[in-house]
Design a protein around this motif. Structure first.
Motif, PDB file in Angstrom:
ATOM      1  N   VAL A   6       0.729  -1.120   0.220  1.00  0.00           N
ATOM      2  CA  VAL A   6       0.166   0.055  -0.158  1.00  0.00           C
ATOM      3  C   VAL A   6       1.122   1.459   0.169  1.00  0.00           C
ATOM      4  N   ALA A   7       1.529   1.570   0.826  1.00  0.00           N
ATOM      5  CA  ALA A   7       2.563   2.713   0.877  1.00  0.00           C
ATOM      6  C   ALA A   7       3.238   2.509  -0.353  1.00  0.00           C
ATOM      7  N   LEU A   8       4.617   1.696  -1.275  1.00  0.00           N
ATOM      8  CA  LEU A   8       5.142   1.902  -2.215  1.00  0.00           C
ATOM      9  C   LEU A   8       3.848   2.626  -3.201  1.00  0.00           C
ATOM     10  N   THR A   9       3.349   2.256  -3.362  1.00  0.00           N
ATOM     11  CA  THR A   9       2.368   2.027  -4.130  1.00  0.00           C
ATOM     12  C   THR A   9       1.395   3.271  -4.592  1.00  0.00           C
ATOM     13  N   LEU A  10       1.202   4.418  -3.168  1.00  0.00           N
ATOM     14  CA  LEU A  10       0.555   5.331  -3.381  1.00  0.00           C
ATOM     15  C   LEU A  10       1.711   6.659  -3.348  1.00  0.00           C
ATOM     16  N   ARG A  11       3.213   5.981  -2.755  1.00  0.00           N
ATOM     17  CA  ARG A  11       4.684   7.055  -3.094  1.00  0.00           C
ATOM     18  C   ARG A  11       4.310   6.939  -4.651  1.00  0.00           C
ATOM     19  N   ALA A  12       4.719   5.924  -5.365  1.00  0.00           N
ATOM     20  CA  ALA A  12       5.245   5.560  -6.662  1.00  0.00           C
ATOM     21  C   ALA A  12       4.479   5.544  -7.569  1.00  0.00           C
ATOM     22  N   VAL A  13       3.039   5.296  -6.924  1.00  0.00           N
ATOM     23  CA  VAL A  13       2.174   5.049  -8.572  1.00  0.00           C
ATOM     24  C   VAL A  13       1.168   6.276  -7.951  1.00  0.00           C
ATOM     25  N   GLY A  14       1.163   6.375  -7.350  1.00  0.00           N
ATOM     26  CA  GLY A  14      -0.214   7.409  -6.738  1.00  0.00           C
ATOM     27  C   GLY A  14       0.585   9.747  -6.483  1.00  0.00           C
ATOM     28  N   GLY A  15       1.914   8.730  -6.618  1.00  0.00           N
ATOM     29  CA  GLY A  15       2.419  10.468  -6.622  1.00  0.00           C
ATOM     30  C   GLY A  15       2.529  11.066  -5.254  1.00  0.00           C
ATOM     31  N   LEU A  16       1.980  10.548  -4.089  1.00  0.00           N
ATOM     32  CA  LEU A  16       1.783  10.831  -2.310  1.00  0.00           C
ATOM     33  C   LEU A  16       3.341  11.262  -2.364  1.00  0.00           C
ATOM     34  N   THR A  17       3.472  12.780  -0.937  1.00  0.00           N
ATOM     35  CA  THR A  17       4.204  12.529  -0.572  1.00  0.00           C
ATOM     36  C   THR A  17       4.483  11.346   0.976  1.00  0.00           C
ATOM     37  N   THR A  18       5.932  11.438   1.438  1.00  0.00           N
ATOM     38  CA  THR A  18       5.457   9.933   2.436  1.00  0.00           C
ATOM     39  C   THR A  18       4.984  10.791   3.472  1.00  0.00           C
ATOM     40  N   ALA A  19       5.325  11.854   3.506  1.00  0.00           N
ATOM     41  CA  ALA A  19       4.456  12.979   4.880  1.00  0.00           C
ATOM     42  C   ALA A  19       2.452  12.783   4.616  1.00  0.00           C
ATOM     43  N   GLN A  20       2.254  12.843   3.919  1.00  0.00           N
ATOM     44  CA  GLN A  20       1.300  12.129   3.291  1.00  0.00           C
ATOM     45  C   GLN A  20       0.187  11.472   3.591  1.00  0.00           C
ATOM     46  N   ILE A  21       1.515   9.978   3.003  1.00  0.00           N
ATOM     47  CA  ILE A  21       0.640   8.910   3.307  1.00  0.00           C
ATOM     48  C   ILE A  21       1.176   8.931   4.895  1.00  0.00           C
ATOM     49  N   GLY A  22       1.890   9.202   5.385  1.00  0.00           N
ATOM     50  CA  GLY A  22       1.774   8.678   6.805  1.00  0.00           C
ATOM     51  C   GLY A  22       1.376   9.817   7.850  1.00  0.00           C
TER      52      GLY A  22
ATOM     53  N   ILE B 167      -6.977   0.101   0.163  1.00  0.00           N
ATOM     54  CA  ILE B 167      -6.988   1.834  -0.204  1.00  0.00           C
ATOM     55  C   ILE B 167      -7.781   2.887  -0.218  1.00  0.00           C
ATOM     56  N   PHE B 168      -9.094   2.311  -0.694  1.00  0.00           N
ATOM     57  CA  PHE B 168     -10.657   2.941  -1.100  1.00  0.00           C
ATOM     58  C   PHE B 168     -10.814   2.729   0.440  1.00  0.00           C
ATOM     59  N   ASN B 169     -11.364   1.236   0.852  1.00  0.00           N
ATOM     60  CA  ASN B 169     -11.789   1.025   2.662  1.00  0.00           C
ATOM     61  C   ASN B 169     -11.257   1.857   3.178  1.00  0.00           C
ATOM     62  N   GLU B 170     -10.057   2.200   3.366  1.00  0.00           N
ATOM     63  CA  GLU B 170      -8.705   3.273   4.576  1.00  0.00           C
ATOM     64  C   GLU B 170      -9.565   4.552   4.370  1.00  0.00           C
ATOM     65  N   GLY B 171     -10.126   5.035   2.717  1.00  0.00           N
ATOM     66  CA  GLY B 171     -10.107   6.215   2.845  1.00  0.00           C
ATOM     67  C   GLY B 171     -11.885   6.578   3.412  1.00  0.00           C
TER      68      GLY B 171
ATOM     69  N   SER C 286     -11.525  11.981   1.935  1.00  0.00           N
ATOM     70  CA  SER C 286     -11.566  11.838   0.122  1.00  0.00           C
ATOM     71  C   SER C 286     -10.600  11.443  -0.515  1.00  0.00           C
ATOM     72  N   ASP C 287      -9.426  12.084   0.440  1.00  0.00           N
ATOM     73  CA  ASP C 287      -7.456  12.107  -1.067  1.00  0.00           C
ATOM     74  C   ASP C 287      -6.833  10.777  -0.882  1.00  0.00           C
ATOM     75  N   LEU C 288      -7.910  10.132   0.179  1.00  0.00           N
ATOM     76  CA  LEU C 288      -7.418   8.071  -0.321  1.00  0.00           C
ATOM     77  C   LEU C 288      -7.893   8.029  -1.560  1.00  0.00           C
ATOM     78  N   THR C 289      -9.118   8.129  -0.932  1.00  0.00           N
ATOM     79  CA  THR C 289     -10.663   7.276  -1.811  1.00  0.00           C
ATOM     80  C   THR C 289     -10.009   7.899  -3.852  1.00  0.00           C
ATOM     81  N   GLY C 290     -10.083   9.140  -3.621  1.00  0.00           N
ATOM     82  CA  GLY C 290     -10.040   9.544  -4.678  1.00  0.00           C
ATOM     83  C   GLY C 290      -9.293   8.818  -5.429  1.00  0.00           C
ATOM     84  N   GLU C 291      -7.952   8.926  -4.852  1.00  0.00           N
ATOM     85  CA  GLU C 291      -6.269   8.439  -5.557  1.00  0.00           C
ATOM     86  C   GLU C 291      -6.740   6.467  -5.966  1.00  0.00           C
ATOM     87  N   ALA C 292      -7.321   6.382  -4.570  1.00  0.00           N
ATOM     88  CA  ALA C 292      -7.728   4.859  -5.101  1.00  0.00           C
ATOM     89  C   ALA C 292      -8.321   4.879  -6.642  1.00  0.00           C
TER      90      ALA C 292
END
Length: 416
Positions: A127-143, A193-197, A209-215
């Protein structure tokens, strides 16, 4: 193009550019850094100079130059200068397969998703690597999304990259015998990712909504590449049909509003129409799977003009089918509600008893919340109140906690 339009364009292009660089140069970390520098340059230049005719090619060119410049300035890597623009050594993180040609317009998003969801990684790392590399979220945003310090999340992502490197994963789609299994992992990660959002597991907010939108965005990208896959379409339909209810799920003060009490006029009808169209097409051309069945259940819920008009018999039939092809405790939990609505609350409570010995559900607040709801339907208000309070103690989501406490209060005080 507006600044917001540029940002949306870059968000979609980022995984394609990163995939192209990793395929060519084979080293995840420096390629990711170079892509970030190219994106920053685009944010500065494009709003003023205009978007280039080939924005993807522009980003790849700029990122490649940054990468090569960095290697040229590094004394320890001077010996690699001659090959820096073609391919990394075979012992690097990932490398193109021999004879693997890369058309300039090829979209590497799916290949990058397969890489980030490699079976060698834990689900949390995927999940973390997908959001970072494919989703473009920063490490701070994922954390922040998962309530983990930035340093902890950075370490988790770094370990994931190192594990992929140690496994010697080639940057290419998995062989045909492995592809279906790997695609299931990709879809499961997007589902998580969607469920967590949609229902955040902890913290002050019910949803992110940022996580559901990204998913949804990432699942759209996979659907664009695999339009004929029924489960990909099913997952996208499920997300759209579920997310359509988002604005009606909370009141002005952030309080949770259950499905039966929501203002259906506030549901997003465009998302519902798109979800139903996707689902109808998937069911007509492909063998159905778990995501299509879940989407079908969501469709029955949103098609009813009111909660009282919900076709619970159809929902129960779909849950029975889902239980046969993808059994699990959460399926049983939801199935118990459908059983209660069709056959009465006691029948639903009997089905819940089968989950009592399941260690995966023993401490989960939702088991107690559903039991409380069915007990309340059965008229056992004292037992329902106790179950609601137990559920409230076991969740770390503040909106859910407040909702469960409110339901407990509505059952009355047994001490009088």
């Amino acid at each position: 193009m507006t600044d917001a339009g540029v940002e949306d364009l870059l968000r979609g292009l980022a995984p394609q550019v990163l995939g192209a660089l990793v395929r060519r140069y084979g080293r995840f970390d420096p390629c990711e850094d170079a892509v970030q520098e190219a994106l920053l340059a685009a944010v500065v230049q494009w709003p003023e100079d205009g978007v280039p005719d080939n924005p993807r090619g522009w980003l790849i060119t700029v990122a490649s130059r940054r990468l090569v410049d960095r290697w040229r300035s590094d004394e320890a890597r001077r010996r690699r200068e001659a090959t820096a623009a073609s391919m990394a050594p075979a012992d690097e993180l990932v490398a193109s397969a021999p004879g693997d040609e890369h058309p300039p317009d090829q979209d590497d998003t799916l290949t990058l998703l397969f890489l980030c969801c490699h079976p060698a990684l834990t689900p949390a790392s995927q999940v973390a690597l997908t959001l970072r590399a494919v989703g473009g979220l920063t490490t701070a945003q994922i954390g922040s999304a998962f309530l983990v310090p930035e340093a902890t999340m950075a370490a988790r992502i770094s370990r994931a990259k190192q594990r992929i490197k140690a496994a010697g994963v080639p940057f290419r789609q998995p062989p045909e015998p492995e592809r279906a299994g790997r695609l299931r992992v990709v879809l499961h990660v997007l589902y998580l990712i969607f469920n967590e959002g949609y229902t955040t597991t902890s913290g002050p907010d019910l949803q992110r909504s940022d996580l559901t939108g990204e998913a949804i965005r990432l699942t759209r990208a996979v659907h664009l590449l695999l339009a004929g896959d029924g489960e990909v379409a099913g997952l996208l339909a499920l997300m759209l049909l579920t997310d359509a209810r988002r604005l009606a799920r909370t009141g002005p003060d952030g309080v949770l509003i259950p499905l039966a009490e929501q203002d259906r006029g506030a549901w997003d009808r465009r998302s519902i129409a798109e979800g139903i169209e996707l689902l109808t097409g998937a069911l007509s051309r492909a063998p159905f799977g778990p995501y299509q069945l879940q989407a079908a259940i969501a469709a029955v819920h949103v098609e009813g003009p009111s909660a009282q008009d919900t076709d619970w018999a159809q929902i129960l039939g779909l849950y029975d089918l889902l239980q046969r092809i993808a059994p699990g405790p959460m399926v049983t939990l939801n199935q118990a509600v459908a059983v209660a609505m069709v056959r009465g609350p006691r029948a639903g409570l009997d089905l819940l008893e089968t989950l009592g010995a399941d260690t995966r559900m023993a401490g989960h607040h939702r088991l107690h919340a559903v039991r409380a709801h069915l007990l309340e339907m059965a008229g056992d208000h004292a037992a329902a109140r106790d179950a609601y309070l137990t559920a409230a103690r076991r969740t770390v989501s503040l909106p859910e906690q407040r909702h469960l406490q409110s339901r407990a209060a509505g059952c009355g005080d047994p001490t009088g």
